[in-house]
Enzyme design. Structure first.
Site, short mmCIF file in Angstrom:
data_model
loop_
_atom_site.label_atom_id
_atom_site.label_comp_id
_atom_site.label_asym_id
_atom_site.label_seq_id
_atom_site.Cartn_x
_atom_site.Cartn_y
_atom_site.Cartn_z
N HIS A 281 14.97 -22.33 -18.88
CA HIS A 281 16.41 -22.49 -19.13
C HIS A 281 16.65 -23.75 -19.94
O HIS A 281 16.49 -24.87 -19.45
CB HIS A 281 17.17 -22.54 -17.81
CG HIS A 281 18.67 -22.47 -17.99
ND1 HIS A 281 19.30 -21.34 -18.44
CD2 HIS A 281 19.65 -23.38 -17.80
CE1 HIS A 281 20.60 -21.55 -18.51
NE2 HIS A 281 20.84 -22.79 -18.13
N HIS B 105 19.35 -25.54 -23.06
CA HIS B 105 20.40 -25.57 -24.09
C HIS B 105 19.99 -26.72 -25.00
O HIS B 105 20.20 -27.89 -24.66
CB HIS B 105 21.77 -25.86 -23.48
CG HIS B 105 22.15 -24.97 -22.33
ND1 HIS B 105 22.58 -23.68 -22.49
CD2 HIS B 105 22.13 -25.20 -20.99
CE1 HIS B 105 22.83 -23.15 -21.30
NE2 HIS B 105 22.57 -24.05 -20.38
N ARG C 103 31.06 -31.71 -19.22
CA ARG C 103 31.21 -30.53 -20.06
C ARG C 103 32.06 -30.84 -21.29
O ARG C 103 31.76 -30.39 -22.39
CB ARG C 103 31.84 -29.38 -19.25
CG ARG C 103 31.74 -28.04 -19.97
CD ARG C 103 32.32 -26.91 -19.15
NE ARG C 103 33.78 -26.98 -19.10
CZ ARG C 103 34.56 -25.93 -18.86
NH1 ARG C 103 34.02 -24.74 -18.61
NH2 ARG C 103 35.86 -26.05 -18.82
N TYR D 258 24.58 -19.97 -26.80
CA TYR D 258 25.96 -19.47 -26.93
C TYR D 258 26.74 -20.14 -28.06
O TYR D 258 27.90 -19.83 -28.27
CB TYR D 258 26.72 -19.61 -25.60
CG TYR D 258 26.71 -20.99 -24.98
CD1 TYR D 258 27.60 -21.97 -25.38
CD2 TYR D 258 25.80 -21.30 -23.97
CE1 TYR D 258 27.60 -23.22 -24.81
CE2 TYR D 258 25.78 -22.56 -23.39
CZ TYR D 258 26.68 -23.51 -23.82
OH TYR D 258 26.66 -24.77 -23.24
N ARG E 40 32.61 -16.93 -14.79
CA ARG E 40 33.78 -17.61 -15.36
C ARG E 40 34.03 -17.15 -16.79
O ARG E 40 35.18 -17.12 -17.25
CB ARG E 40 33.53 -19.13 -15.40
CG ARG E 40 33.55 -19.82 -14.07
CD ARG E 40 33.29 -21.32 -14.25
NE ARG E 40 31.87 -21.63 -14.35
CZ ARG E 40 31.32 -22.28 -15.36
NH1 ARG E 40 32.04 -22.66 -16.39
NH2 ARG E 40 30.02 -22.53 -15.37
N HIS F 286 24.17 -17.84 -15.53
CA HIS F 286 24.44 -18.99 -14.66
C HIS F 286 25.10 -18.47 -13.39
O HIS F 286 25.98 -17.59 -13.46
CB HIS F 286 25.42 -19.96 -15.32
CG HIS F 286 24.87 -20.74 -16.47
ND1 HIS F 286 25.45 -20.72 -17.71
CD2 HIS F 286 23.82 -21.58 -16.56
CE1 HIS F 286 24.78 -21.53 -18.53
NE2 HIS F 286 23.78 -22.06 -17.85
N HIS G 37 20.39 -21.68 -11.42
CA HIS G 37 20.96 -22.63 -10.45
C HIS G 37 21.01 -22.01 -9.05
O HIS G 37 20.28 -22.43 -8.17
CB HIS G 37 22.36 -23.15 -10.84
CG HIS G 37 22.38 -23.83 -12.17
ND1 HIS G 37 21.57 -24.89 -12.46
CD2 HIS G 37 23.10 -23.58 -13.29
CE1 HIS G 37 21.80 -25.28 -13.71
NE2 HIS G 37 22.71 -24.49 -14.23
N ASP H 294 17.20 -27.26 -18.64
CA ASP H 294 18.64 -27.05 -18.77
C ASP H 294 19.31 -28.05 -19.71
O ASP H 294 19.25 -27.92 -20.92
CB ASP H 294 19.26 -27.06 -17.37
CG ASP H 294 20.73 -26.62 -17.35
OD1 ASP H 294 21.23 -26.20 -18.41
OD2 ASP H 294 21.38 -26.68 -16.30
ZN LIG Z 1 22.62 -23.91 -18.31
#
Ligand SMILES: [Zn+2]
Length: 465
Positions: A67, A69, A90, A129, A225, A249, A286, A337
């Protein structure tokens, strides 16, 4: 990427961990055409064929970072100032995302994947993404950002599963309705699940999900979400069409659980189960805040759980129920991550150490179980079940950890794996072979000349504004 033709290579490992056989001495490893042909322990140095290369230290199979990003690497350190929460972190992450273009993302990801290779990571699962241009405008090739990541992995000498992520809404409103994407999030969205699927099909994977010799397709529901349940089916169908791993996630924050319960009357696990997203080809990332029922559902469906303990600690998420999940039937994998650090050995030991802190008990996971999560089970959840083992037929990936560093000096053979899993760091990785080809030699990356400089050049402009 793999060595082509029948090129034969041989290594003689002082010590090697063979997942089916434990740590063995004097292992003569032979590869041809990028795959292992044999791995024979107890071979004396005097008996190895001419031209065999010696590997000093403990040799492991290639490690899988399940995982990632890549662009979050730019935030390292910068987000440690002040207090903040997951949600303020975030916002900062969105600022970095808003500045990247295909060229700058290629440069950043190439450097990040090179850092991974130096840490013994031979395969990365990139949960991708950041699809579109600023404001959601389309690039001429709508997959330009994804292709930049595939190219970055090639240049860094590692394999990649491009986990193309469906991300449609900005969150769940108080009334349960999806909130529209806004600001930097507009770059993530394809409009709806069908248009996401059209773009993913245009990546051009073959019927086995391969995008290139070093790259395969994965798909993801970003989270409950970000994808309304009515839009999840195209992602699941795409996973079936290509035999592609399906990631999501899951329950990283209690706020997600509360919003999902309010909107849909079930937990996020329950929602993914309801739409048919769980199973052996699925990986949830997670899985920190689960009910007993969630654990039974995930384990019973053999859904893989990817734990990212350094990120979960960094973001104050909590400690997920790793032991209960594994006992219920979920294989575990590991990811760095947000790249607070890139060190799979650190991720591995933190699964056990977190469990100790929560339960007050030692010995929940042994070193071999943690090493399996970092290697064979990690690869399997990225769609590479033929990697992550030193065994005939497996992809010829090797990671050699030096045992003569200050952290490891003095260890003995019977506890070599325990020492490496519980005390080594990424800095102790000395040699890395991917598909029979040297990528790291004596701690130096052979394809990216100066990895720290490459990281610096890619990151500094992103933090300047
Ligand atoms: Zn992630």
């Amino acid at each position: 990427m793999p060595v082509t033709g029948d090129m034969v290579r041989r290594w003689h490992a002082d010590l090697a961990w063979l997942p089916a056989d434990g740590v063995r001495s004097g292992v003569l490893i032979e590869a041809a055409g990028g795959r292992f042909v044999s791995a024979r322990p107890d071979v004396r140095a005097a008996d190895v064929p001419a031209g065999t290369e010696r590997l000093t230290g403990l040799t492991l199979p290639g490690l899988a970072n399940a995982h990632s990003h890549a662009f979050h690497r730019a935030l390292r350190g910068a987000v440690q100032v002040g207090q903040g929460t997951f949600w303020t972190w975030r916002d900062r992450m969105y600022q970095v995302a808003s500045q990247l273009e295909p060229d700058s993302y290629l440069a950043l990801a190439r450097a990040v994947y090179a850092e991974m290779a130096l840490a013994g990571i031979t395969c990365v699962g990139e949960f991708h993404y950041l699809h579109h241009a600023t404001g959601g405008a389309r690039y001429t090739d709508e997959n330009q950002m994804g292709r930049a990541l595939i190219e970055a992995a090639a240049q860094a000498g590692v394999r990649i599963t491009l986990i193309d992520t469906c991300y449609l809404s900005g969150g769940l409103g108080n009334d349960g309705s999806p909130e529209p994407l806004a600001g930097p999030q507009l770059r993530f969205g394809d409009g709806d699940g069908d248009r996401w699927a059209q773009r993913v099909h245009a990546l051009g994977a073959d019927e086995h999900g391969m995008l290139a010799a070093h790259a395969r397709l994965g798909v993801a529901i970003h989270s409950v979400r970000a994808v309304p349940p009515g839009q999840m089916h195209p992602v699941i169908a795409c996973s079936h069409a290509f035999g592609a791993p399906l990631h999501a996630h899951l329950s990283e924050q209690t706020a997600e659980n509360q919003a999902c319960l309010a909107a849909h009357g079930v937990t996020p696990t329950g929602l993914l189960d309801r739409v048919g997203a769980l199973g052996p080809r699925a990986t949830v990332v997670h899985a920190t805040h689960l009910t007993g029922g969630d654990i039974e559902t995930l384990g019973g469906s053999r859904t893989v759980v990817c734990m990212c303990p350094t990120t979960e600690a960094d973001l104050a998420d909590g400690v997920g129920p790793a032991r209960a999940l594994a006992s219920a039937g979920s294989p575990l994998s590991l990811g760095s991550d947000s790249h607070a650090v890139i060190d799979l050995l650190e991720e591995a030991r933190r699964v056990e150490l977190g469990e100790r802190l929560v339960t007050g008990q030692r010995g929940n996971f042994g070193a071999a179980a943690l090493a399996r999560a970092a290697s064979v089970d990690g690869h399997a959840c990225l769609g590479w079940p033929e990697a992550g083992e030193i065994a005939p037929g497996a992809l010829a990936d090797l990671v050699t950890v030096a045992l003569d560093t200050p952290r490891l000096a003095g260890i003995t053979r019977p506890t070599a794996l325990e020492s490496v899993i519980f005390a080594a760091t990424a800095a102790d990785v000395r040699d890395v072979v991917v598909g029979g080809r040297d990528v790291v030699r004596d701690g130096r990356h052979l394809l990216v000349d100066d990895v720290p400089a490459a990281l610096g050049h890619a990151i500094r402009p992103l933090l300047a504004s």
